[in-house]
Design a protein around this motif. Sequence first.
Motif, PDB file in Angstrom:
ATOM      1  N   GLY A  71      47.221  18.365  35.446  1.00 55.03           N
ATOM      2  CA  GLY A  71      46.308  17.374  36.002  1.00 55.03           C
ATOM      3  C   GLY A  71      44.888  17.877  35.804  1.00 55.03           C
ATOM      4  N   SER A  72      44.162  18.051  36.902  1.00 56.91           N
ATOM      5  CA  SER A  72      42.807  18.606  36.803  1.00 56.91           C
ATOM      6  C   SER A  72      42.741  20.047  37.292  1.00 56.91           C
ATOM      7  N   ALA A  73      43.876  20.602  37.699  1.00 56.98           N
ATOM      8  CA  ALA A  73      43.912  21.973  38.229  1.00 56.98           C
ATOM      9  C   ALA A  73      44.133  22.982  37.102  1.00 56.98           C
ATOM     10  N   PRO A  74      43.244  23.981  36.980  1.00 57.10           N
ATOM     11  CA  PRO A  74      43.459  25.021  35.969  1.00 57.10           C
ATOM     12  C   PRO A  74      44.637  25.905  36.373  1.00 57.10           C
ATOM     13  N   ILE A  75      45.506  26.216  35.387  1.00 61.57           N
ATOM     14  CA  ILE A  75      46.688  27.040  35.696  1.00 61.57           C
ATOM     15  C   ILE A  75      46.787  28.287  34.824  1.00 61.57           C
ATOM     16  N   GLY A  76      45.862  28.486  33.887  1.00 63.98           N
ATOM     17  CA  GLY A  76      45.905  29.709  33.090  1.00 63.98           C
ATOM     18  C   GLY A  76      45.026  29.640  31.855  1.00 63.98           C
ATOM     19  N   THR A  77      44.803  30.821  31.267  1.00 65.50           N
ATOM     20  CA  THR A  77      44.045  30.937  30.017  1.00 65.50           C
ATOM     21  C   THR A  77      44.711  31.983  29.137  1.00 65.50           C
ATOM     22  N   ASP A  78      44.439  31.912  27.855  1.00 65.50           N
ATOM     23  CA  ASP A  78      44.954  32.896  26.909  1.00 65.50           C
ATOM     24  C   ASP A  78      44.087  32.814  25.655  1.00 65.50           C
ATOM     25  N   SER A  79      44.169  33.829  24.788  1.00 64.82           N
ATOM     26  CA  SER A  79      43.419  33.801  23.530  1.00 64.82           C
ATOM     27  C   SER A  79      44.139  34.631  22.483  1.00 64.82           C
ATOM     28  N   VAL A  80      43.881  34.291  21.213  1.00 64.16           N
ATOM     29  CA  VAL A  80      44.455  34.973  20.055  1.00 64.16           C
ATOM     30  C   VAL A  80      43.337  35.194  19.048  1.00 64.16           C
ATOM     31  N   TYR A  81      43.303  36.383  18.432  1.00 61.68           N
ATOM     32  CA  TYR A  81      42.288  36.703  17.424  1.00 61.68           C
ATOM     33  C   TYR A  81      42.721  36.101  16.090  1.00 61.68           C
ATOM     34  N   LEU A  82      41.804  35.351  15.451  1.00 59.79           N
ATOM     35  CA  LEU A  82      42.069  34.736  14.155  1.00 59.79           C
ATOM     36  C   LEU A  82      41.045  35.207  13.128  1.00 59.79           C
ATOM     37  N   ASP A  83      41.494  35.308  11.877  1.00 57.93           N
ATOM     38  CA  ASP A  83      40.606  35.615  10.761  1.00 57.93           C
ATOM     39  C   ASP A  83      41.087  34.831   9.550  1.00 57.93           C
ATOM     40  N   ALA A  84      40.562  35.133   8.377  1.00 57.06           N
ATOM     41  CA  ALA A  84      40.901  34.372   7.172  1.00 57.06           C
ATOM     42  C   ALA A  84      42.377  34.482   6.816  1.00 57.06           C
ATOM     43  N   ALA A  85      43.009  35.626   7.100  1.00 62.56           N
ATOM     44  CA  ALA A  85      44.428  35.805   6.783  1.00 62.56           C
ATOM     45  C   ALA A  85      45.335  35.201   7.850  1.00 62.56           C
ATOM     46  N   GLN A  86      44.909  35.181   9.080  1.00 61.51           N
ATOM     47  CA  GLN A  86      45.703  34.658  10.203  1.00 61.51           C
ATOM     48  C   GLN A  86      45.009  33.432  10.777  1.00 61.51           C
ATOM     49  N   ARG A  87      45.482  32.243  10.412  1.00 60.48           N
ATOM     50  CA  ARG A  87      44.866  30.996  10.865  1.00 60.48           C
ATOM     51  C   ARG A  87      45.746  30.230  11.843  1.00 60.48           C
ATOM     52  N   ARG A  88      46.958  30.698  12.100  1.00 66.86           N
ATOM     53  CA  ARG A  88      47.863  30.036  13.028  1.00 66.86           C
ATOM     54  C   ARG A  88      47.939  30.823  14.323  1.00 66.86           C
TER      55      ARG A  88
END
Length: 122
Positions: A71-88
């Motif tokens: 809904g409008s309630a935040p439930i989490g965050t995450d991140s992944v490092y991307l570069d030219a070789a890793q785009r997914r």
Amino acid sequence: MRALVLCVLLAPALSACRYNFVPLIPPQIEPELPARVTQATLTRDGETLRLQAQVDGRFEPGYLSVAWFNGSAPIGTDSVYLDAAQRRAAFSLRAPEKGAYRAVLSFGGTVLRQVELYEVEP
């Protein structure tokens, strides 16, 4: 008589059939498109939400971040490092209850895409 001679001399310069710019064929322009999410899917696998995303375009290496909402309630965050070789990137979040889930993807502080999975009315 002078007017007639003047008109004859100026006729080639005043004709409509001449090129208006140089060079006659302009150089080809290569656009530089910014980073963009071209494929993103949010699905449920049992008690887990799975987000798959692909970033295309020219970009400096950095973090693709996701902010999860029910809904409008935040439930989490995450991140992944991307570069030219890793785009997914693949993200997962444990969510045992049905809900109105949204995942907001951002890269370099710029929001690129929002994907939604509505299992109940928002």
